[in-house]
Write a protein that holds these residues in place. Sequence first.
Motif, PDB file in Angstrom:
ATOM      1  N   LEU A 188      72.231  81.555  -4.174  1.00  0.00           N
ATOM      2  CA  LEU A 188      71.261  81.460  -3.098  1.00  0.00           C
ATOM      3  C   LEU A 188      71.782  82.252  -1.900  1.00  0.00           C
ATOM      4  CD1 LEU A 188      70.685  77.587  -3.244  1.00  0.00           C
ATOM      5  CD2 LEU A 188      69.750  79.348  -4.748  1.00  0.00           C
ATOM      6  N   PHE A 189      70.899  83.005  -1.255  1.00  0.00           N
ATOM      7  CA  PHE A 189      71.294  83.830  -0.121  1.00  0.00           C
ATOM      8  C   PHE A 189      70.351  83.595   1.059  1.00  0.00           C
ATOM      9  CE2 PHE A 189      72.431  86.208  -3.979  1.00  0.00           C
ATOM     10  CZ  PHE A 189      73.798  86.345  -3.798  1.00  0.00           C
ATOM     11  N   SER A 190      70.924  83.740   2.254  1.00  0.00           N
ATOM     12  CA  SER A 190      70.123  83.583   3.467  1.00  0.00           C
ATOM     13  C   SER A 190      70.386  84.738   4.422  1.00  0.00           C
ATOM     14  CB  SER A 190      70.467  82.260   4.155  1.00  0.00           C
ATOM     15  OG  SER A 190      69.726  82.126   5.356  1.00  0.00           O
ATOM     16  N   PHE A 191      69.360  85.082   5.182  1.00  0.00           N
ATOM     17  CA  PHE A 191      69.496  86.141   6.176  1.00  0.00           C
ATOM     18  C   PHE A 191      70.001  85.606   7.519  1.00  0.00           C
ATOM     19  CE2 PHE A 191      65.817  87.939   3.586  1.00  0.00           C
ATOM     20  CZ  PHE A 191      66.675  88.647   2.753  1.00  0.00           C
ATOM     21  N   THR A 192      70.322  84.304   7.547  1.00  0.00           N
ATOM     22  CA  THR A 192      70.882  83.697   8.749  1.00  0.00           C
ATOM     23  C   THR A 192      72.226  83.060   8.409  1.00  0.00           C
ATOM     24  OG1 THR A 192      69.769  81.600   8.321  1.00  0.00           O
ATOM     25  CG2 THR A 192      68.607  83.201   9.690  1.00  0.00           C
ATOM     26  N   PRO A 193      73.130  82.931   9.373  1.00  0.00           N
ATOM     27  CA  PRO A 193      74.413  82.286   9.102  1.00  0.00           C
ATOM     28  C   PRO A 193      74.255  80.771   9.025  1.00  0.00           C
ATOM     29  CG  PRO A 193      74.275  82.898  11.412  1.00  0.00           C
ATOM     30  CD  PRO A 193      73.043  83.462  10.752  1.00  0.00           C
ATOM     31  N   ASN A 194      75.227  80.112   8.370  1.00  0.00           N
ATOM     32  CA  ASN A 194      75.284  78.638   8.317  1.00  0.00           C
ATOM     33  C   ASN A 194      73.981  78.030   7.799  1.00  0.00           C
ATOM     34  OD1 ASN A 194      77.962  78.458   9.698  1.00  0.00           O
ATOM     35  ND2 ASN A 194      76.780  79.367  11.381  1.00  0.00           N
ATOM     36  N   ALA A 195      73.418  78.651   6.759  1.00  0.00           N
ATOM     37  CA  ALA A 195      72.110  78.210   6.264  1.00  0.00           C
ATOM     38  C   ALA A 195      72.187  77.021   5.313  1.00  0.00           C
ATOM     39  CB  ALA A 195      71.413  79.373   5.563  1.00  0.00           C
ATOM     40  N   PHE A 196      73.367  76.727   4.757  1.00  0.00           N
ATOM     41  CA  PHE A 196      73.475  75.712   3.706  1.00  0.00           C
ATOM     42  C   PHE A 196      74.440  74.593   4.114  1.00  0.00           C
ATOM     43  CE2 PHE A 196      72.746  79.899   1.707  1.00  0.00           C
ATOM     44  CZ  PHE A 196      71.466  79.672   1.209  1.00  0.00           C
ATOM     45  N   ASP A 197      74.116  73.363   3.659  1.00  0.00           N
ATOM     46  CA  ASP A 197      74.979  72.223   3.925  1.00  0.00           C
ATOM     47  C   ASP A 197      75.251  71.468   2.636  1.00  0.00           C
ATOM     48  OD1 ASP A 197      72.681  70.780   3.350  1.00  0.00           O
ATOM     49  OD2 ASP A 197      72.287  70.214   5.427  1.00  0.00           O
ATOM     50  N   THR A 198      75.895  70.306   2.739  1.00  0.00           N
ATOM     51  CA  THR A 198      76.293  69.566   1.537  1.00  0.00           C
ATOM     52  C   THR A 198      75.086  69.037   0.761  1.00  0.00           C
ATOM     53  OG1 THR A 198      76.592  67.584   2.908  1.00  0.00           O
ATOM     54  CG2 THR A 198      78.547  68.927   2.444  1.00  0.00           C
ATOM     55  N   ASP A 199      74.004  68.675   1.469  1.00  0.00           N
ATOM     56  CA  ASP A 199      72.788  68.252   0.763  1.00  0.00           C
ATOM     57  C   ASP A 199      72.229  69.393  -0.081  1.00  0.00           C
ATOM     58  OD1 ASP A 199      72.880  65.720   1.834  1.00  0.00           O
ATOM     59  OD2 ASP A 199      71.556  66.190   3.516  1.00  0.00           O
ATOM     60  N   ASP A 200      72.257  70.591   0.474  1.00  0.00           N
ATOM     61  CA  ASP A 200      71.787  71.763  -0.267  1.00  0.00           C
ATOM     62  C   ASP A 200      72.662  72.016  -1.485  1.00  0.00           C
ATOM     63  OD1 ASP A 200      69.851  72.145   1.712  1.00  0.00           O
ATOM     64  OD2 ASP A 200      71.184  73.420   2.894  1.00  0.00           O
ATOM     65  N   GLU A 201      73.948  71.774  -1.346  1.00  0.00           N
ATOM     66  CA  GLU A 201      74.865  71.942  -2.483  1.00  0.00           C
ATOM     67  C   GLU A 201      74.477  71.003  -3.622  1.00  0.00           C
ATOM     68  OE1 GLU A 201      78.762  71.269  -1.009  1.00  0.00           O
ATOM     69  OE2 GLU A 201      78.836  73.114   0.185  1.00  0.00           O
ATOM     70  N   THR A 202      74.103  69.781  -3.282  1.00  0.00           N
ATOM     71  CA  THR A 202      73.716  68.800  -4.305  1.00  0.00           C
ATOM     72  C   THR A 202      72.465  69.249  -5.050  1.00  0.00           C
ATOM     73  OG1 THR A 202      74.665  66.981  -3.026  1.00  0.00           O
ATOM     74  CG2 THR A 202      73.048  66.399  -4.711  1.00  0.00           C
ATOM     75  N   ILE A 203      71.450  69.682  -4.298  1.00  0.00           N
ATOM     76  CA  ILE A 203      70.209  70.138  -4.933  1.00  0.00           C
ATOM     77  C   ILE A 203      70.461  71.380  -5.775  1.00  0.00           C
ATOM     78  CG2 ILE A 203      67.890  71.033  -4.501  1.00  0.00           C
ATOM     79  CD1 ILE A 203      67.818  69.310  -1.983  1.00  0.00           C
ATOM     80  N   ALA A 204      71.271  72.304  -5.263  1.00  0.00           N
ATOM     81  CA  ALA A 204      71.584  73.523  -6.013  1.00  0.00           C
ATOM     82  C   ALA A 204      72.297  73.192  -7.313  1.00  0.00           C
ATOM     83  CB  ALA A 204      72.444  74.454  -5.157  1.00  0.00           C
ATOM     84  N   ALA A 205      73.167  72.182  -7.288  1.00  0.00           N
ATOM     85  CA  ALA A 205      73.876  71.784  -8.509  1.00  0.00           C
ATOM     86  C   ALA A 205      72.903  71.247  -9.556  1.00  0.00           C
ATOM     87  CB  ALA A 205      74.939  70.737  -8.183  1.00  0.00           C
ATOM     88  N   ILE A 206      71.892  70.493  -9.114  1.00  0.00           N
ATOM     89  CA  ILE A 206      70.881  69.977 -10.049  1.00  0.00           C
ATOM     90  C   ILE A 206      70.070  71.129 -10.643  1.00  0.00           C
ATOM     91  CG2 ILE A 206      68.802  68.549 -10.252  1.00  0.00           C
ATOM     92  CD1 ILE A 206      69.982  66.798  -7.991  1.00  0.00           C
ATOM     93  N   LEU A 207      69.684  72.067  -9.797  1.00  0.00           N
ATOM     94  CA  LEU A 207      68.932  73.226 -10.280  1.00  0.00           C
ATOM     95  C   LEU A 207      69.776  74.064 -11.241  1.00  0.00           C
ATOM     96  CD1 LEU A 207      67.196  74.304  -6.954  1.00  0.00           C
ATOM     97  CD2 LEU A 207      66.122  73.212  -8.931  1.00  0.00           C
ATOM     98  N   ALA A 208      71.056  74.201 -10.950  1.00  0.00           N
ATOM     99  CA  ALA A 208      71.943  74.948 -11.837  1.00  0.00           C
ATOM    100  C   ALA A 208      72.018  74.284 -13.206  1.00  0.00           C
ATOM    101  CB  ALA A 208      73.336  75.056 -11.220  1.00  0.00           C
ATOM    102  N   ALA A 209      72.005  72.952 -13.217  1.00  0.00           N
ATOM    103  CA  ALA A 209      72.026  72.234 -14.502  1.00  0.00           C
ATOM    104  C   ALA A 209      70.760  72.528 -15.306  1.00  0.00           C
ATOM    105  CB  ALA A 209      72.170  70.740 -14.256  1.00  0.00           C
ATOM    106  N   HIS A 210      69.602  72.608 -14.635  1.00  0.00           N
ATOM    107  CA  HIS A 210      68.348  72.962 -15.323  1.00  0.00           C
ATOM    108  C   HIS A 210      68.446  74.373 -15.904  1.00  0.00           C
ATOM    109  CE1 HIS A 210      65.769  69.540 -14.534  1.00  0.00           C
ATOM    110  NE2 HIS A 210      66.133  69.537 -13.269  1.00  0.00           N
ATOM    111  N   ALA A 211      68.976  75.294 -15.113  1.00  0.00           N
ATOM    112  CA  ALA A 211      69.098  76.672 -15.584  1.00  0.00           C
ATOM    113  C   ALA A 211      70.025  76.744 -16.789  1.00  0.00           C
ATOM    114  CB  ALA A 211      69.617  77.564 -14.459  1.00  0.00           C
TER     115      ALA A 211
END
Length: 229
Positions: free
Chosen positions: A137-160
């Motif tokens: 995941l990429f963002s055009f702004t700094p500091n765009a991701f936090d620990t909650d986002d990490e959790t959701i991304a991990a779930i999506l990665a498991a689906h992939a």
Amino acid sequence: MTDLSSAHGLAHRMAELARASAAPRSVANVLSDVTATARELIPGTDTAGILLVGRGGKYESLAGTSEVPHQLDELQMRFNEGPCVQAAVDDLLVRTDDFRKEDRWPSYAPACVAVGVLSGLSVKLYTAERTAGALNLFSFTPNAFDTDDETIAAILAAHAAAAILASRHGEQLESALSTRDRIGQAKGIIMERYGVDDVRAFEMLKQISQDSNTRLADVAQRVIDTRNS
């Protein structure tokens, strides 16, 4: 930061994605759903993609929501450094809050800034023994991701990862069935041609395979080709 106040809404969206992954659809479509859902559920995500890295440096850049992930994947493989490669091969999760201040990847980080990407989040995909992967995941702004986002991304990665593994299992099954059919055809030809039974025909195929150091399926195909020639 992702608003998790509506747990029901998040769970509902994840369930939809799970059902989509289980349906008889191509792996490319499922992976595209995963990256699109990442943009939907993680507001900081401006663009997303999936990188698969095989042995010998061979790689696939998949399901990009724009051309930027593919461009960055190519740069990482060229420089042999970067968060996507690191997550795919080594770490479970790699987060970069500001590529302008990133010193882990001296060639890749400035290249990200040059295309406007300032922060990123990469999560490992558990794919297969010979292939590593990451959801990126990429963002055009700094500091765009936090620990909650990490959790959701991990779930999506498991689906992939599940979609990739299911696809490969299907390919292996299809290959096994094709091999079985070829061997069956070859046995039938040998039985008819030489007047032997099923067991003896198979023993003949195995003997030729061993003597010539050739795969049994390839020997069977050659027998089939002699009938068709």
